[in-house]
Scaffold this motif. Sequence first.
Motif, mmCIF file in Angstrom:
data_model
loop_
_atom_site.group_PDB
_atom_site.id
_atom_site.type_symbol
_atom_site.label_atom_id
_atom_site.label_comp_id
_atom_site.label_asym_id
_atom_site.label_seq_id
_atom_site.Cartn_x
_atom_site.Cartn_y
_atom_site.Cartn_z
ATOM 1 N N UNK A 410 0.863 -1.186 0.000
ATOM 2 C CA UNK A 410 0.000 0.000 0.000
ATOM 3 C C UNK A 410 0.897 1.232 0.000
ATOM 4 N N UNK A 411 0.825 2.008 -1.067
ATOM 5 C CA UNK A 411 1.573 3.255 -1.149
ATOM 6 C C UNK A 411 0.611 4.347 -1.608
ATOM 7 N N UNK A 412 0.423 5.344 -0.782
ATOM 8 C CA UNK A 412 -0.336 6.534 -1.161
ATOM 9 C C UNK A 412 0.671 7.650 -1.414
ATOM 10 N N UNK A 413 0.455 8.398 -2.476
ATOM 11 C CA UNK A 413 1.353 9.504 -2.780
ATOM 12 C C UNK A 413 0.534 10.789 -2.805
ATOM 13 N N UNK A 414 0.918 11.733 -1.967
ATOM 14 C CA UNK A 414 0.278 13.054 -1.928
ATOM 15 C C UNK A 414 1.011 13.998 -2.864
ATOM 16 N N UNK A 415 0.248 14.735 -3.660
ATOM 17 C CA UNK A 415 0.806 15.739 -4.566
ATOM 18 C C UNK A 415 0.225 17.105 -4.224
ATOM 19 N N UNK A 416 0.843 18.139 -4.755
ATOM 20 C CA UNK A 416 0.305 19.490 -4.564
ATOM 21 C C UNK A 416 -1.137 19.542 -5.073
ATOM 22 N N UNK A 559 -4.633 -4.331 -6.949
ATOM 23 C CA UNK A 559 -3.777 -3.258 -6.447
ATOM 24 C C UNK A 559 -4.283 -1.909 -6.933
ATOM 25 N N UNK A 560 -4.165 -0.921 -6.085
ATOM 26 C CA UNK A 560 -4.451 0.443 -6.503
ATOM 27 C C UNK A 560 -3.351 1.365 -5.993
ATOM 28 N N UNK A 561 -3.177 2.452 -6.708
ATOM 29 C CA UNK A 561 -2.230 3.488 -6.300
ATOM 30 C C UNK A 561 -3.039 4.729 -5.986
ATOM 31 N N UNK A 562 -2.882 5.253 -4.800
ATOM 32 C CA UNK A 562 -3.622 6.448 -4.403
ATOM 33 C C UNK A 562 -2.833 7.684 -4.804
ATOM 34 N N UNK A 563 -3.382 8.421 -5.753
ATOM 35 C CA UNK A 563 -2.794 9.681 -6.205
ATOM 36 C C UNK A 563 -3.620 10.790 -5.561
ATOM 37 N N UNK A 564 -3.169 11.259 -4.408
ATOM 38 C CA UNK A 564 -3.957 12.160 -3.575
ATOM 39 C C UNK A 564 -3.423 13.587 -3.657
ATOM 40 N N UNK A 565 -4.207 14.506 -3.146
ATOM 41 C CA UNK A 565 -3.780 15.910 -3.149
ATOM 42 C C UNK A 565 -3.686 16.416 -1.719
ATOM 43 N N UNK A 566 -2.746 17.325 -1.497
ATOM 44 C CA UNK A 566 -2.513 17.869 -0.170
ATOM 45 C C UNK A 566 -2.134 19.338 -0.307
ATOM 46 N N UNK A 567 -2.924 20.195 0.295
ATOM 47 C CA UNK A 567 -2.675 21.621 0.189
ATOM 48 C C UNK A 567 -1.354 22.043 0.793
ATOM 49 N N UNK A 568 -0.925 21.382 1.879
ATOM 50 C CA UNK A 568 0.324 21.781 2.522
ATOM 51 C C UNK A 568 1.522 21.546 1.615
ATOM 52 N N UNK A 569 1.464 20.535 0.740
ATOM 53 C CA UNK A 569 2.562 20.334 -0.198
ATOM 54 C C UNK A 569 2.673 21.505 -1.165
ATOM 55 N N UNK A 570 1.532 22.051 -1.577
ATOM 56 C CA UNK A 570 1.550 23.250 -2.416
ATOM 57 C C UNK A 570 2.218 24.394 -1.678
ATOM 58 N N UNK A 571 1.848 24.559 -0.420
ATOM 59 C CA UNK A 571 2.411 25.628 0.401
ATOM 60 C C UNK A 571 3.923 25.451 0.571
ATOM 61 N N UNK A 572 4.360 24.249 0.890
ATOM 62 C CA UNK A 572 5.783 24.011 1.121
ATOM 63 C C UNK A 572 6.582 24.231 -0.158
ATOM 64 N N UNK A 782 3.960 32.688 5.581
ATOM 65 C CA UNK A 782 2.641 33.313 5.445
ATOM 66 C C UNK A 782 2.321 33.576 3.980
ATOM 67 N N UNK A 783 3.307 34.023 3.222
ATOM 68 C CA UNK A 783 3.108 34.298 1.800
ATOM 69 C C UNK A 783 2.711 33.023 1.059
ATOM 70 N N UNK A 784 3.439 31.940 1.291
ATOM 71 C CA UNK A 784 3.130 30.672 0.626
ATOM 72 C C UNK A 784 1.776 30.137 1.064
ATOM 73 N N UNK A 785 1.452 30.323 2.330
ATOM 74 C CA UNK A 785 0.179 29.844 2.845
ATOM 75 C C UNK A 785 -0.987 30.590 2.198
ATOM 76 N N UNK A 786 -0.847 31.908 2.060
ATOM 77 C CA UNK A 786 -1.896 32.704 1.420
ATOM 78 C C UNK A 786 -2.033 32.335 -0.053
ATOM 79 N N UNK A 787 -0.916 32.054 -0.713
ATOM 80 C CA UNK A 787 -0.966 31.704 -2.138
ATOM 81 C C UNK A 787 -1.493 30.301 -2.383
ATOM 82 N N UNK A 788 -1.658 29.511 -1.326
ATOM 83 C CA UNK A 788 -2.150 28.140 -1.468
ATOM 84 C C UNK A 788 -3.602 27.995 -1.033
ATOM 85 N N UNK A 789 -4.223 29.096 -0.650
ATOM 86 C CA UNK A 789 -5.605 29.020 -0.199
ATOM 87 C C UNK A 789 -6.517 28.597 -1.365
ATOM 88 N N UNK A 790 -7.653 27.919 -1.071
ATOM 89 C CA UNK A 790 -8.154 27.593 0.258
ATOM 90 C C UNK A 790 -7.549 26.303 0.808
#
Length: 975
Positions: A410-416, A559-572, A782-790
Amino acid sequence: MYCELSALSNFTFLTGASHPEEYMERACELGLGAIAIADDNSVAGIVRAHTQAKSIARQVKERMDWNDQHGLIGPPRPANCRPPVSFPVAHIPRLIPATRLVFKDTPPITVLPENRTGWRNLCRILSTGRLRAEKGHCDLWLTDLIDWPDGLQLILWPPERHIKGGARVWSSHMPDLTRHFAGRMHLMMHPLYNGYDSERFASLTKVAQELGIPTLASAAPRMHHGGRWRLADVLSAIRLGCRVEQLGRAALPNAECRLRSKAEMQRLFRGHQDAITRAEKLADRLSFSLDELRYEYPNEGTPEETPAQRLEQFARKGLKWRYPYGAPDHVRDMLQHELDLIAKLKYEPYFLTVNDIVTFARSRNILCQGRGSAANSVVCYCLGITSVSPEIGTMVFERFVSEARDEPPDIDVDFEHERREEVIQHIYETYGRHKAGLCATVIHYRGKRAIREVGRAMGLSEDTISGLSSQLWGFFSADGMEDRRMREIGLNPDDRQLRLTMELVQEIVGFPRHLSQHVGGFVITQDRLDELVPIENATMDNRTVICWDKDDIDSLGILKIDVLSLGMLTCIRKAFDLLAIHHGARHTLANLPQEDENVYDMLCRADSIGVFQVESRAQMNFLPRMRPRNFYDLVIEVAIIRPGPIQGDMVHPYIRRRNGEEQIAFPSDALGKVLGKTLGVPLFQEQAMQIAIVGAGFTPEQADRLRRSLATFKKHGNVSEFRSLFLRGMKRNGYDDMFAERCFSQIEGFGSYGFPESHAASFALLVYASAWIKCHHPGIFACALLNSQPMGFYAPAQIVRDAREHGVIVRPVDVNASFWDNVMEPDGRGNLALRLGFRQIKGLTEEDATWLTAVRGNGYNRVDDLWRRAGVRPAVLERLAEADVFASLGLSRREALWQAKAITTPAPLPLFAQDIGGELIDEPATHLPEMTLGEEVVEDFVATRLSLKAHPVAMLRHILTPGAGDPSIMKKPLS
């Protein structure tokens, strides 16, 4: 034994009134030899019935084995007494996969696959109809069936109305059907329970003789038991958008349309028993089982290299990349051990596919981070799938890729979250839409939807429905709460219609409502996916989904591969880009300075607004008590503040033991090895499984069932079924009853929401990365966090306020200085200031902001100057003026808005296109009243959801804290 070959389940949405699992249980009770779940143009419920059939077989085997060892309980049953329903059942009904194809040009046909070829063709037929229609629909023509005839048995349905001559509608199609399906067709005979069934059966027998095909008997049930009659009518009313009393002929006339036993069928088909016999004989010919589905993962090899060779090459290369000065010996040993185990289980293609996806993301500068069972391994660390070094944790690879359990990795991968669609389309382009598809998610009826839709179908007023919805928790909590809650909102709980409505609400909860798409679970195959499972269009453009959800494919070992999204990765990622631009520092998740004392000090102060996973009030309250000082503390921090550990009473014992207020003790050395690193308190799902295996003696198969029942957000939790088995096992192994009860209550807590250690470790890395950026570069964070909203818990106003409290200079949106994104700019003192961007203005589009900045040149000097040069619409000018972006031009908000309101045409007229400096227009000066500070703050929040001028509470401080504020502050002019 009688075999039912056309049962309709509730996966024919808003029509069938019983779960597939209920049909299997009822078939077992009635002694049916086989049952075919045949939903309309769908096989979505088949796997659930298949899983239930295997569960029944397992329970029967366990009971028979127990009887063989211990004998029957009690005296023997007298021969003249009928066995009760609770009598031990030794019969196991067989599931026959099927579907009822509903065509545009003919009556329906129930299609039953004889073998794997038949199933392959059935999936192709359904995919054809689904892909030519929008989501949730299927457009099929009889020619689609004729194109894929091999391995299929057909049961032709006659029209339900206009019996006389009605079934002869098939006459015109028989030449084509006979050419492709000779000897594999029957004419359906099913009762309508209207008093004319005998005449109808005689008529259908004559029609079948004319068509040259035999008849076949079926009850064509819509429910497993007659008790679902009322719910079936409610479902029809919801589907048709009317009230139950308005259903007319669409309502069931009685409760007879249910699953039948052989004795009942013989009574209903008196004089036509041969049709029942033909159903039994046909069932014997249908040998296909879902167990025959052999899922093949894409090979991922090349003509020059096998998958094993490619994986080892990539892993060795990654080892040098991760350890440029040489990897420690134990890491090399772990890598070799993992590669050997992966090769033995033939999972190399799976790891290569994930590697390909991650490599593509890295080539596009898309930040990603793997998590899941197999992700926390040396192999995944070397491949760059995860940035969590396996040396940090104490996890064992076999716990996740186990030869004994034969479970898929089981491997899940989070992307921006802003760029995940690029990755999804890459998968479709690489493997083809005929070999890749997203899993489905079954949307079930839950409290509010159930009350709303059932209430309308039952004729309740909207006020009553709203009142019932407002008391949702009271209706689905402790016994006796429902009546009291109703009286509190002015309803009479003794009202017959209201009580019947609530009974139906309770009954419909858990029913499937429709299919949606999984958040990112991809199934990829070596051969055609649409020959394994039907594919259909998703609501979103350029996406296709299968009809099975993650539990279904897990049951089938797909088998499935989870291609997930995560807002914090966008911010980072955006923060890393800003750090590279302004400080020349190139950071990744893997090379951030580790174990920074300043970062942990900041977290101990609960200074975590915006920090991933620890920004909630509960986490901020817990951080000063937890006082994390190393990475593994963050792993525990992520996992412990969850409903599961909280409900299982794990939080306080852990803190007391961590702070030395309670002795750390283990009831045995075996459990001490399982719980040692968490001070004797189970915090992770893996530990719950280990307690069951080590403490209660669960077999690997039982532990696997427990794992499935602990799945996050499980729709139908069944952890409690293991209670007696667990307690008996603990007692047998010498553990105290109270300790066993406490352990099981903690395990039950994971059924609500628990966290695996492997996921917690991956999330902890993002906690540390976001905390490190916030600690050392609060402005950039803060700048990256604001640019990644919501995203996240906090609104822009709170993020900006927190940044200012950390010494960051924040500058307002400015027509001559801002861009679409928030940016960092020199503050004139050697540091950086945060300049708010146009994205903070409500209603302003990125396209308008792009035009505005593209032609700005040396800046705008008036409102109409912006209008002429950028060509923006008057409505956009008004939004800009309301956001006070012209302040640097010496214009107040009202003055700028006054000028913007004067512009009424989309573009300047040709005569006035040039700046003529007011030569032809002599407009008298306008003196507008100056806005007070309170008015400015209100307008700031209306336009941008934040204000740099003052905090709203400052206007009320003199009221909230007498003597602490200025009563006249709201009325003071801003200047």
